[in-house]
Design a protein around this motif. Structure first.
Motif, PDB file in Angstrom:
ATOM      1  N   GLU A 143      61.117  49.875 -15.029  1.00 52.77           N
ATOM      2  CA  GLU A 143      59.886  49.153 -14.722  1.00 52.77           C
ATOM      3  C   GLU A 143      59.587  48.156 -15.828  1.00 52.77           C
ATOM      4  OE1 GLU A 143      56.560  51.629 -13.841  1.00 52.77           O
ATOM      5  OE2 GLU A 143      57.347  52.212 -11.871  1.00 52.77           O
ATOM      6  N   CYS A 144      59.266  46.913 -15.423  1.00 54.43           N
ATOM      7  CA  CYS A 144      59.025  45.837 -16.380  1.00 54.43           C
ATOM      8  C   CYS A 144      57.673  45.198 -16.076  1.00 54.43           C
ATOM      9  CB  CYS A 144      60.125  44.777 -16.282  1.00 54.43           C
ATOM     10  SG  CYS A 144      61.802  45.427 -16.413  1.00 54.43           S
ATOM     11  N   ASP A 145      56.824  45.098 -17.078  1.00 56.80           N
ATOM     12  CA  ASP A 145      55.509  44.474 -16.906  1.00 56.80           C
ATOM     13  C   ASP A 145      55.622  42.955 -16.953  1.00 56.80           C
ATOM     14  OD1 ASP A 145      54.183  46.927 -16.758  1.00 56.80           O
ATOM     15  OD2 ASP A 145      53.994  47.051 -18.943  1.00 56.80           O
ATOM     16  N   TYR A 146      54.725  42.276 -16.210  1.00 60.39           N
ATOM     17  CA  TYR A 146      54.650  40.826 -16.268  1.00 60.39           C
ATOM     18  C   TYR A 146      53.883  40.410 -17.519  1.00 60.39           C
ATOM     19  CZ  TYR A 146      55.673  41.196 -11.242  1.00 60.39           C
ATOM     20  OH  TYR A 146      56.227  41.492 -10.024  1.00 60.39           O
ATOM     21  N   VAL A 147      54.278  39.279 -18.100  1.00 66.19           N
ATOM     22  CA  VAL A 147      53.541  38.684 -19.212  1.00 66.19           C
ATOM     23  C   VAL A 147      52.713  37.545 -18.628  1.00 66.19           C
ATOM     24  CG1 VAL A 147      53.687  37.548 -21.448  1.00 66.19           C
ATOM     25  CG2 VAL A 147      55.409  39.259 -20.807  1.00 66.19           C
ATOM     26  N   LEU A 148      51.397  37.717 -18.598  1.00 65.96           N
ATOM     27  CA  LEU A 148      50.529  36.786 -17.897  1.00 65.96           C
ATOM     28  C   LEU A 148      49.684  35.965 -18.866  1.00 65.96           C
ATOM     29  CD1 LEU A 148      49.295  39.179 -15.067  1.00 65.96           C
ATOM     30  CD2 LEU A 148      51.213  37.585 -15.027  1.00 65.96           C
ATOM     31  N   PRO A 149      49.329  34.731 -18.474  1.00 65.11           N
ATOM     32  CA  PRO A 149      48.455  33.905 -19.321  1.00 65.11           C
ATOM     33  C   PRO A 149      47.040  34.464 -19.335  1.00 65.11           C
ATOM     34  CG  PRO A 149      48.836  32.828 -17.212  1.00 65.11           C
ATOM     35  CD  PRO A 149      49.744  34.022 -17.239  1.00 65.11           C
ATOM     36  N   ARG A 150      46.272  34.100 -20.343  1.00 67.17           N
ATOM     37  CA  ARG A 150      44.896  34.599 -20.438  1.00 67.17           C
ATOM     38  C   ARG A 150      44.049  34.075 -19.284  1.00 67.17           C
ATOM     39  NH1 ARG A 150      43.305  34.132 -26.896  1.00 67.17           N
ATOM     40  NH2 ARG A 150      44.853  35.640 -27.657  1.00 67.17           N
ATOM     41  N   GLU A 151      44.262  32.812 -18.931  1.00 68.10           N
ATOM     42  CA  GLU A 151      43.516  32.204 -17.835  1.00 68.10           C
ATOM     43  C   GLU A 151      44.429  32.074 -16.623  1.00 68.10           C
ATOM     44  OE1 GLU A 151      40.353  31.554 -17.833  1.00 68.10           O
ATOM     45  OE2 GLU A 151      40.065  32.123 -19.941  1.00 68.10           O
ATOM     46  N   LEU A 152      44.101  32.772 -15.544  1.00 69.87           N
ATOM     47  CA  LEU A 152      44.954  32.769 -14.352  1.00 69.87           C
ATOM     48  C   LEU A 152      44.560  31.698 -13.345  1.00 69.87           C
ATOM     49  CD1 LEU A 152      45.290  36.595 -13.627  1.00 69.87           C
ATOM     50  CD2 LEU A 152      46.871  35.110 -14.875  1.00 69.87           C
ATOM     51  N   GLU A 153      43.336  31.194 -13.459  1.00 77.31           N
ATOM     52  CA  GLU A 153      42.824  30.254 -12.458  1.00 77.31           C
ATOM     53  C   GLU A 153      43.691  28.993 -12.391  1.00 77.31           C
ATOM     54  OE1 GLU A 153      38.690  27.922 -11.218  1.00 77.31           O
ATOM     55  OE2 GLU A 153      38.760  29.217 -12.986  1.00 77.31           O
ATOM     56  N   GLY A 154      44.135  28.676 -11.185  1.00 78.66           N
ATOM     57  CA  GLY A 154      44.923  27.463 -10.963  1.00 78.66           C
ATOM     58  C   GLY A 154      46.402  27.607 -11.249  1.00 78.66           C
ATOM     59  N   THR A 155      46.849  28.767 -11.721  1.00 82.63           N
ATOM     60  CA  THR A 155      48.267  28.963 -12.033  1.00 82.63           C
ATOM     61  C   THR A 155      49.029  29.328 -10.765  1.00 82.63           C
ATOM     62  OG1 THR A 155      47.993  31.316 -12.510  1.00 82.63           O
ATOM     63  CG2 THR A 155      47.686  29.765 -14.347  1.00 82.63           C
TER      64      THR A 155
END
Length: 453
Positions: A143-155
């Motif tokens: 299992e691998c976690d996603y690395v997400l940006p702090r601000e998701l809006e508009g991505t």
């Protein structure tokens, strides 16, 4: 429209547990082995394109069981996807060979110089979640976690992964030599009609009103000089001359940095490459947005481009031709139009810039006295040259559609398509020559409506 689903790829960085990285690498070694064995099977000293094995079913029937044995029972779906990747590449090689290009046997090195690779995962070899992914390996699942940006809006992550209208499809695990990425393919059903359209349109005929399905075409002419994009609705977008000047400025600046030779100049050289790419990419998006705006404004069901495949082999070697952005502009426009349910097509570009776009004339002039305007020597129609070409591109779609359905040659736009329309600057034209609401034989010399978005 072919495939019933829309597909979008979202690149997501992922965290592979440190103690499982070698399991991922070992899985890659075995999938690469499967790919190379498939390539050897599909490419057996071919003398002409038809000698290549391109059917996935044939390759899988011959190789699936031996490959599973050779790889100590590698996950069945990883073996199948490895075979399918290769047969897909063989189809591309066959098309290129048929077109006269030089092609080489695809190779799948287990160890590349940069250590990069990709593994194809379907929904049986991987389980895709909103915030993590579970991948099959040679040593069970990881299992691998996603690395997400702090601000998701508009991505893209917010627009596709988090949107319940989209679901995961077959995707790729990519290792770039340093870190892992999931190239997640998100899909949703295609719209059966444009976002603004009703299923039926009332069409006025000689016998009164009739309710039929309607087709409305927007023609698009792509150019190296003057305006990059001109539509049959008189939309002029992107000043190509300014683009070429900007390209020359970048080239001169790069040349100066190369001659300087210092470390600082080397860093600036690479930073400039990024700025240049972003500038041209933004330019291509602005041109594509103009096409989309015209398609929505004129309520089009289809947008038609010229088929410019392999055009670089047939035109000047000057930089403005060889670095033309037509492919990027068209791809961006197709991507945006597809989400709106608007179809795109291509037509044969022959004589679209030379022919008169008055359907009652149909003359073809070899050369016009002005580089920017079209003057018909037969009927006197006077138009911007590229606008005339855009209208001809749309009319060519009608002609090719007619030839395909009736098996006839020649350019005819007269009968049998009263429910098809060409979107113009003001109103529409049916292929029978009936223009609503203004007269078709306008001799107005159109001024550009403005460049950019």
């Amino acid at each position: 429209m072919g495939d019933e689903n829309l597909n979008r790829v979202v690149r997501i960085p992922i965290l592979v547990p440190e103690n499982r990285v070698n399991d991922i690498h070992a899985t890659r070694f075995k999938t690469a082995y499967c790919q190379q064995q498939t390539s050897d099977y599909c490419w057996q000293k071919p003398k002409h394109p038809d000698d290549l094995v391109t059917k996935n079913e044939d390759a899988e029937n011959a190789l699936y069981h031996p490959l599973r044995e050779d790889t100590d029972q590698l996950h069945a779906n990883l073996v199948q996807k490895a075979i399918k990747d290769v047969t897909g590449n063989m189809k591309t090689a066959k098309r290129n060979w048929d077109a006269g290009d030089r092609v080489n046997k695809p190779t799948y090195d287990i160890c590349r110089e940069d250590n990069s690779y990709a593994i194809t995962y379907d929904k049986r070899a991987a389980t895709f979640f909103k915030y993590k992914v579970s991948l099959a390996t040679v040593n069970g699942r990881v299992e691998c976690d996603y690395v997400l940006p702090r601000e998701l809006e508009g991505t893209p992550y917010e627009r596709y992964v988090l949107d319940p209208a989209w679901s995961f499809g077959t995707s790729k695990l990519v290792f770039d030599g340093e870190r892992f990425w999931l190239h997640a393919v998100c899909k949703r059903p295609k719209l059966t009609a444009p976002v603004w359209a009703t299923h039926d349109t009332v069409v006025e005929t000689d016998g009164g009103s009739d309710t039929q399905s309607s087709t409305r075409i927007l023609g698009v002419d792509l150019n190296v000089k003057h305006y990059s994009v001109v539509t049959s609705a008189a939309g002029f977008y992107g000043k190509a001359d300014e683009l070429n000047n900007r390209r020359e400025q970048f080239e001169r600046a790069r040349g100066g940095l190369q001659q300087t030779g210092t470390r600082s100049a080397h860093v600036s050289f690479h930073e400039m490459g990024g700025r240049e790419w972003r500038h041209f990419d933004e330019y291509a998006h602005e041109c594509a947005n103009g096409i989309v705006e015209d398609a929505l404004r004129t309520r089009c069901t289809h947008v038609v481009f010229e088929n410019l495949t392999r055009i670089r082999k047939r035109i000047s070697n000057a930089p403005e031709y060889q670095q033309w952005l037509f492919k990027r502009i068209r791809e961006y426009a197709e991507d945006k139009l597809e989400l709106l349910g608007i179809e795109t097509s291509t037509v044969n570009p022959r004589n679209t810039s030379k022919r008169c776009s008055n359907t009652e004339c149909d003359s073809c002039t070899k050369r016009n006295p002005s580089k920017k305007s079209f003057e018909c020597v037969e009927c006197g129609l006077s138009l911007n040259r590229d606008y005339n070409a855009a209208r001809n591109i749309a009319l060519q779609w009608f002609a090719e559609k007619s030839e395909s359905s009736r098996g006839q040659a020649g350019r005819t736009c007269q009968s049998g398509r009263a429910t098809s329309q060409l979107a113009l600057k003001s109103g529409t034209l049916s292929p029978s020559g009936v223009f609503t609401p203004k007269a078709w034989l306008s001799t107005d010399k159109l001024a550009p409506l403005g460049a950019g978005s």
